[in-house]
Structures are given as C-alpha cells and as structure tokens.
Write a protein that holds these residues in place. Sequence first.
Motif, short mmCIF file in Angstrom:
data_model
loop_
_atom_site.label_atom_id
_atom_site.label_comp_id
_atom_site.label_asym_id
_atom_site.label_seq_id
_atom_site.Cartn_x
_atom_site.Cartn_y
_atom_site.Cartn_z
N GLY A 1 0.58 -1.56 -0.14
CA GLY A 1 0.07 -0.55 0.23
C GLY A 1 0.62 1.58 0.25
N ILE A 2 1.05 1.91 0.92
CA ILE A 2 1.09 3.53 1.06
C ILE A 2 2.31 3.50 1.44
N ARG A 3 2.82 2.78 2.15
CA ARG A 3 4.30 1.95 2.22
C ARG A 3 4.98 1.90 1.03
N GLY A 4 4.67 1.83 -0.05
CA GLY A 4 5.26 1.87 -1.45
C GLY A 4 6.39 2.84 -1.36
N ILE A 5 6.38 3.90 -1.59
CA ILE A 5 6.88 5.23 -0.68
C ILE A 5 7.99 4.87 -0.60
N LEU A 6 8.25 4.42 0.54
CA LEU A 6 9.94 3.54 1.29
C LEU A 6 10.60 3.70 0.12
N VAL B 1 -1.91 7.78 -4.63
CA VAL B 1 -1.70 7.53 -4.19
C VAL B 1 -3.05 7.88 -3.23
N THR B 2 -2.40 9.92 -2.88
CA THR B 2 -3.31 10.16 -2.00
C THR B 2 -4.74 10.51 -2.70
N LYS B 3 -4.83 9.77 -3.62
CA LYS B 3 -6.42 9.97 -4.60
C LYS B 3 -7.45 8.86 -5.00
N VAL B 4 -6.41 7.48 -4.52
CA VAL B 4 -6.16 6.49 -4.72
C VAL B 4 -7.84 5.97 -4.17
N PHE B 5 -7.76 6.27 -2.40
CA PHE B 5 -7.87 6.13 -1.04
C PHE B 5 -8.87 7.28 -0.63
N ILE B 6 -10.27 6.87 -1.84
CA ILE B 6 -11.26 7.78 -1.59
C ILE B 6 -12.49 6.89 -1.14
N LYS B 7 -13.34 6.62 0.25
CA LYS B 7 -14.15 6.03 0.52
C LYS B 7 -15.19 5.54 -0.22
N ARG B 8 -15.91 4.66 -0.42
CA ARG B 8 -16.54 4.33 -1.33
C ARG B 8 -18.40 5.16 -0.70
N GLY B 9 -18.08 5.48 0.62
CA GLY B 9 -19.30 5.40 0.60
C GLY B 9 -19.50 6.34 2.20
N LYS C 1 -13.11 3.17 -6.16
CA LYS C 1 -11.33 2.58 -7.75
C LYS C 1 -11.59 3.93 -8.83
N VAL C 2 -12.42 3.73 -8.77
CA VAL C 2 -12.82 5.11 -9.15
C VAL C 2 -11.70 5.99 -10.11
N SER C 3 -10.44 6.90 -8.92
CA SER C 3 -10.26 7.65 -9.15
C SER C 3 -8.57 6.88 -9.65
N TYR C 4 -8.61 5.47 -9.64
CA TYR C 4 -7.47 4.81 -9.11
C TYR C 4 -7.50 4.91 -10.88
N PHE D 1 1.82 9.18 5.35
CA PHE D 1 2.18 8.92 4.03
C PHE D 1 3.73 9.95 3.57
N PRO D 2 4.04 10.41 4.41
CA PRO D 2 4.98 11.38 4.68
C PRO D 2 5.66 11.21 6.10
N VAL D 3 5.19 10.08 6.66
CA VAL D 3 6.18 9.83 7.39
C VAL D 3 7.30 8.17 6.41
N MET D 4 6.33 7.81 5.80
CA MET D 4 6.91 6.60 5.20
C MET D 4 7.47 7.50 4.31
N ARG D 5 8.18 8.32 3.87
CA ARG D 5 8.65 8.87 2.60
C ARG D 5 10.10 9.54 3.53
N VAL D 6 10.05 9.71 4.80
CA VAL D 6 10.98 10.22 5.20
C VAL D 6 11.92 9.06 6.16
N ILE D 7 10.85 7.91 6.49
CA ILE D 7 11.59 6.24 6.89
C ILE D 7 12.29 5.83 5.45
#
Length: 393
Positions: free
Chosen positions: A28-33, A86-94, A108-111, A329-335
């Motif tokens: 998931g979002i940890r791919g930024i590492l 990543v910032t656009k894919v996690f949009i709540k379905r409802g 998954k609409v935006s993705y 996501f920003p924390v994982m980038r710094v890691i």
Amino acid sequence: MRDSAAQAFKNLSIQPTHRALLCLDGGGIRGILTLQLLKALEAQAGAPCHQIFDMVAGTSTGAIIAGLIASGRSALEIDALYEKLVTKVFIKRGVFANQFIDPPVWSKVSYRKMLKEILGDLTLQQAGDRSDLDILITAHDVAEGEETFFSYLRGRARNTYGEVLLRGAMEATMSAPTYFTPLERFVDGGTTTYNNPSLAAVLEAVQFGEGDYSIDKLSVYSFGTGSRTQLIAPEEVPNPPGPDIAFWLSWIMTESGNDASDMQSDLFRANRAFSGCDYRRFQLSLDKAALANLPDLGLEAVDTTDAQRLSELTDKELASIQLDNVSYFPVMRVIGQGFVDFLRAHAARVGKPMFSYDLLTPEGKELLVTRSGDVARIAAQLGDPAWLDRQPF
C-alpha cells in the motif's frame, strides 16, 4: 547483459554475465519507501531501472511501481506520479463504508481513471518491447483458487497474457479484499504468499525464459516496503487487544505475507538449489529497534504525528502504518530517506558501493529486521509440565 546496463552493472558490482531481476513487494502507501531506495539505486547505477534490469516484477503497490518502470519512467518520475496516485486512490466508497461491516472501504474510480490517463491502453507486450524488459505482475484468481502471473517474456514463443492491458493487470494486483472491489475474479496478488514476488519472478524467468535465464547467473534485487510487526506480550495472545475477528483477520493477512517473504529469503540465501544466485534484499521492520539504526531525521514538516524526529515515533504509531493509512504517507517518505542515508553510510563503512550486496549482519540475519528471539523462554515453558497444565483451555 543489456547494452544499456554495462556501466550500471559495474557501478552496482553485478557480474557482467548475469541477468538482473527487480522484484518489488506489496504494501500500500508504504511503497513510497521503495521509491526512495530506487531513486538512490538509479543514482548509484547512473541509469534508470528500465535500462538496468532484464525483468521487473511486482505485487500490489510494487506492481504499480513495476508497471510504471515498464512504461519507461525513472524512479524520480514515478515518485511524483505515485504520490498523486496514493493521495487520490483512497477515496471512501460511501459514508458508511467499513472494512468489516460494509466493505469495501475505498472506491477505485480515481485510480482507474488515473491509470488510463498515464498508460492509455498499453499492453504488457507493448510495454515490454518498448522498454526492452520482461514483466511479471501477480494477482490472485479467486474463481480458480490460484495465483495468476500476468507476465510477458520477450524470448518466449507464446505469451498468454501479452495482450493484457498493463493497467488491467495493475488494477487486478491491488484489489485487496475489504479495501477495494475485486476486478471480477481477481484480488490483490499479495493476499496469500506472493506479496514478495521474488521467487515467482525467478521461477518464471528460469522456466519460461527460453534459455535466457540461468539460476546461477541471476542477480535478484528484492525491495520490501517496511515489515509491519505485530508484536504483543505472550500472555496477551489468548485475549488480543480489540475485537478478536478484526485482530486475527489483520494478523493473518499481514503475517502470511511476512512469513512467505522470510521463507523466500532463506531459500535464496541458504538452499543449494539457488547456489550461484546473487540475492540482495532491502527491508526493515517498522519498530523502534530497527529505526534506531537509521539517522534520526526530523519530522517537523509532518502533520500526522506529534513526533519531531524518527526516534520519537512510538511502536503503536509504527504499527498503525497500514496499507491504506494515507496520513502516514509523509512519515514513510522520511523513513525511506533515512533508510537511504543508512545504506550510504553502511556502504562507506564496509567499503562497497551502495546496493552491491545483500543487507545482512555478520551472523547472516537481516540487518534492519527485528526479531525477538525468545528461544530460552519458549524452551523453558514448554518443557515445564506445571506451566503447560496452567494454560487456558
């Protein structure tokens, strides 16, 4: 060796007679590492990944990165695209969407829209031929109860999935159950034992590479996304924190991937069947003990946490970095940046180029992956009849 890779192979200390495979874990979002490491690898090699490697393989978020590499993009370019994805894919379905009560959580609409804008209707074959790369993307076929390898190998006489849309395979591999709607019969490739695609890539290459790949002439680069440890006190295991169903579902999905990845690493490193294979794994566990090895980078610009530096992150916070926790996501980038700084300093200490060796301790254990090793306690307890008889039924 590919003509474009000659100098890169020298810079990475890869044997000129070897074929090089790039294998990217899900997470998931940890791919930024992973992307922070790939940017550093490209800088060390002096070339983008699609000009270095012979095959690129990925699962879930790793497959998103792999697919973008196959489309001819550098890690730096993918880093910018990945943040948007990543910032656009996690949009709540409802409003009431919930992982356990009303799944899936995310739409998954935006993705799907963004992948079409980025890749169009590029097929696996078109991508592979343009970038001169072999490709493998994993997905799990629920209807057949088996893993599907969406692969294209340029030298293979028949490529079953060559005409599959690259964005279709990239959607299939990230359709994690309860998080996203399945792509018809397909769910996330990492739901079983293929979150780390290294062994799948090696087997596919050696078995179907029409003589282009040999197990004793492979250099396999395997990148993790940060191992999310789930350590709790032994006495708390019979009654874990929170609802049992939620705890054990999360535990099983995470631990199965961790165990499968560990077993693959053990096979490559210790099994005679893989003798001669140059295996290089880059992974760390998301706990304070592992992060203590990294430079203590600042988190002042990160709003997610009250921690001002990496050393101030708690194990509870680190354990909460799940695949859809976008706020971290920003924390994982710094890691990831800290990981790169560690690799640079470690390479200088051992007198080798960055990314030119497997990241192990002198005892052969992964350098940045924490294990408790509670062997003495286990042996004493399970050898004590009185202790065993006192345990809950």
